[in-house]
Design a protein around this motif. Sequence first.
Motif, mmCIF file in Angstrom:
data_model
loop_
_atom_site.group_PDB
_atom_site.id
_atom_site.type_symbol
_atom_site.label_atom_id
_atom_site.label_comp_id
_atom_site.label_asym_id
_atom_site.label_seq_id
_atom_site.Cartn_x
_atom_site.Cartn_y
_atom_site.Cartn_z
ATOM 1 N N PHE A 145 14.404 34.562 17.383
ATOM 2 C CA PHE A 145 14.496 33.589 18.466
ATOM 3 C C PHE A 145 13.278 33.664 19.378
ATOM 4 N N VAL A 146 12.877 34.873 19.735
ATOM 5 C CA VAL A 146 11.729 35.029 20.629
ATOM 6 C C VAL A 146 10.455 34.509 19.960
ATOM 7 N N ALA A 147 10.238 34.905 18.705
ATOM 8 C CA ALA A 147 9.005 34.545 18.006
ATOM 9 C C ALA A 147 8.993 33.087 17.564
ATOM 10 N N GLY A 148 10.168 32.552 17.200
ATOM 11 C CA GLY A 148 10.212 31.216 16.626
ATOM 12 C C GLY A 148 10.458 30.106 17.612
ATOM 13 N N SER A 149 11.307 30.339 18.598
ATOM 14 C CA SER A 149 11.685 29.244 19.491
ATOM 15 C C SER A 149 10.754 29.112 20.686
ATOM 16 N N GLU A 150 10.479 30.211 21.375
ATOM 17 C CA GLU A 150 9.663 30.144 22.589
ATOM 18 C C GLU A 150 8.236 29.681 22.273
ATOM 19 N N THR A 151 7.647 30.215 21.214
ATOM 20 C CA THR A 151 6.269 29.841 20.869
ATOM 21 C C THR A 151 6.178 28.371 20.472
ATOM 22 N N THR A 152 7.132 27.908 19.678
ATOM 23 C CA THR A 152 7.096 26.525 19.208
ATOM 24 C C THR A 152 7.331 25.541 20.344
ATOM 25 N N SER A 153 8.327 25.822 21.178
ATOM 26 C CA SER A 153 8.634 24.898 22.275
ATOM 27 C C SER A 153 7.489 24.837 23.285
ATOM 28 N N THR A 154 6.823 25.963 23.543
ATOM 29 C CA THR A 154 5.689 25.967 24.463
ATOM 30 C C THR A 154 4.522 25.169 23.885
ATOM 31 N N THR A 155 4.278 25.319 22.580
ATOM 32 C CA THR A 155 3.220 24.537 21.931
ATOM 33 C C THR A 155 3.522 23.045 22.014
ATOM 34 N N LEU A 156 4.782 22.669 21.835
ATOM 35 C CA LEU A 156 5.161 21.261 21.928
ATOM 36 C C LEU A 156 4.962 20.719 23.342
ATOM 37 N N ARG A 157 5.204 21.537 24.341
ATOM 38 C CA ARG A 157 4.985 21.084 25.721
ATOM 39 C C ARG A 157 3.490 20.838 25.972
ATOM 40 N N TRP A 158 2.648 21.697 25.414
ATOM 41 C CA TRP A 158 1.207 21.451 25.497
ATOM 42 C C TRP A 158 0.852 20.142 24.785
ATOM 43 N N ALA A 159 1.487 19.887 23.650
ATOM 44 C CA ALA A 159 1.222 18.648 22.915
ATOM 45 C C ALA A 159 1.607 17.429 23.745
ATOM 46 N N PHE A 160 2.746 17.487 24.409
ATOM 47 C CA PHE A 160 3.164 16.384 25.282
ATOM 48 C C PHE A 160 2.136 16.162 26.389
ATOM 49 N N GLU A 181 -5.879 21.100 16.886
ATOM 50 C CA GLU A 181 -6.665 21.183 18.115
ATOM 51 C C GLU A 181 -5.772 21.549 19.306
ATOM 52 N N ILE A 182 -4.549 21.033 19.324
ATOM 53 C CA ILE A 182 -3.598 21.392 20.382
ATOM 54 C C ILE A 182 -3.294 22.884 20.314
ATOM 55 N N GLN A 183 -3.101 23.399 19.107
ATOM 56 C CA GLN A 183 -2.818 24.833 18.951
ATOM 57 C C GLN A 183 -4.013 25.685 19.368
ATOM 58 N N ARG A 184 -5.218 25.152 19.160
ATOM 59 C CA ARG A 184 -6.415 25.913 19.538
ATOM 60 C C ARG A 184 -6.600 25.938 21.044
ATOM 61 N N ILE A 185 -6.594 24.758 21.653
ATOM 62 C CA ILE A 185 -6.918 24.682 23.078
ATOM 63 C C ILE A 185 -5.734 25.091 23.954
ATOM 64 N N GLY A 186 -4.522 24.912 23.475
ATOM 65 C CA GLY A 186 -3.337 25.336 24.222
ATOM 66 C C GLY A 186 -2.856 26.684 23.719
ATOM 67 N N ASN A 187 -3.743 27.656 23.678
ATOM 68 C CA ASN A 187 -3.436 28.976 23.117
ATOM 69 C C ASN A 187 -2.357 29.668 23.940
ATOM 70 N N ILE A 188 -1.175 29.830 23.365
ATOM 71 C CA ILE A 188 -0.047 30.365 24.133
ATOM 72 C C ILE A 188 0.056 31.890 24.065
ATOM 73 N N ALA A 189 -0.696 32.505 23.172
ATOM 74 C CA ALA A 189 -0.683 33.975 23.073
ATOM 75 C C ALA A 189 -2.114 34.465 22.887
ATOM 76 N N PRO A 190 -2.945 34.315 23.926
ATOM 77 C CA PRO A 190 -4.376 34.611 23.774
ATOM 78 C C PRO A 190 -4.687 36.062 23.454
ATOM 79 N N LEU A 191 -3.841 36.996 23.878
ATOM 80 C CA LEU A 191 -4.078 38.403 23.570
ATOM 81 C C LEU A 191 -3.336 38.855 22.314
ATOM 82 N N GLY A 192 -2.540 37.963 21.732
ATOM 83 C CA GLY A 192 -1.825 38.326 20.514
ATOM 84 C C GLY A 192 -0.806 39.424 20.742
#
Length: 378
Positions: A282-297, A341-352
């Motif tokens: 849930f942590v790895a799959g839902s939070e990361t995906t939903s945050t990326t989608l918000r950047w896309a919006f 490009e959204i995944q690149r510029i909206g990097n949600i885990a920059p330190l990994g």
Amino acid sequence: MDSIISVIGTYVSWDLKSLLLFAAVFIITADYIKNRRPAGYPPGPRGLPIMGNLFTIDQNRAHESMTQVPERMVVLNGFDILKEALVTQGDSLADRPDLPLQTDIAHGLGVFTSSGNLWKQQRRFVLSTLRQFGFGKKSYKGTCLLHSKPFDPHLILNNAVSNIICSLVFGHRFEYGEEKFIKMMQLFDKALQIEGSIWGQLYNAFPVLMRRLPGPHQSVKQMWNEVKDFIWVELNEHKNTWDPSETRDYIDCYLSEIQMNKGQDDNTFDEENLVICVLDLFVAGSETTSTTLRWAFLYMAKYPEIQEKVQAEIDREIGESRQPSMEDRANLPYTDAVIHEIQRIGNIAPLGVPHVTNRDVELGGYTVPKVIAQTNFQ
């Protein structure tokens, strides 16, 4: 008599000052010896004694501060060095550090914070099982989100994405208005905010002290316990209806794996591990995906001309008679490029995700020593 007492008081006062001075010098010296950089170690910012870089890190721009507290950390940046570390020498950097807050929550189980044989077994099982249920396959389809009025997409996107994880893990979805589902999503959101705040950093820096002090860091453990209770309820319901000959979802597959591995010396499959693995998904799959989608919006709203080109390509190649699927990806090169490009510029885990070395390694001409021992935070 008064003069004698005065002399004794002065002596005790100076003796106490001497003791405190000695203790301070000893602690600072010991900290310096412990944390001095070995030969060939990569360069980095200087930290304060004991506190390290705790007060120099910008919590809102941690990836630009390039520091971590309080332990020394090497930050890798650039494709070549990352490939060298995670691919060429991946086995040497596969383990995870013992972070006290995560250890207190997961107890070293699951996929996200585990290391060694446990991590290898759980990771292999997670990947093979999710592929079995269509994750990453061309036939795997997403969800549709429609709304006619202005709205905050945060929780709605979390719910939509988490329901996909629910269908894979629990074998069913939840109604968006279902109270227990809404509560679980709110717990996820709040707990992750606290973990990423200064309170989480302080907890990992000074666990013995922070375990005894009040603050948001105390509530975060209770939040994750409530989420784990939610997963336990689903697990117990599965056990009551489980049929080994018919696998409905991830939990069913894991129950079968527990049964198959009973009695084996290197077995890491049990119900406690199952609950933490589900939590990790849930942590790895839902939070990361939903945050990326918000950047896309956000980017689609900011650059409407890009949005129009994406929409035109989808209308041209797919039309309005059906939803897009993974099979359409090859025919949507512009849309595919925009997503990347959204995944690149909206990097949600920059330190990994942090790693630790299990042997001395050479990276970019520098020596990163093996982590000899990690503190047991249990």
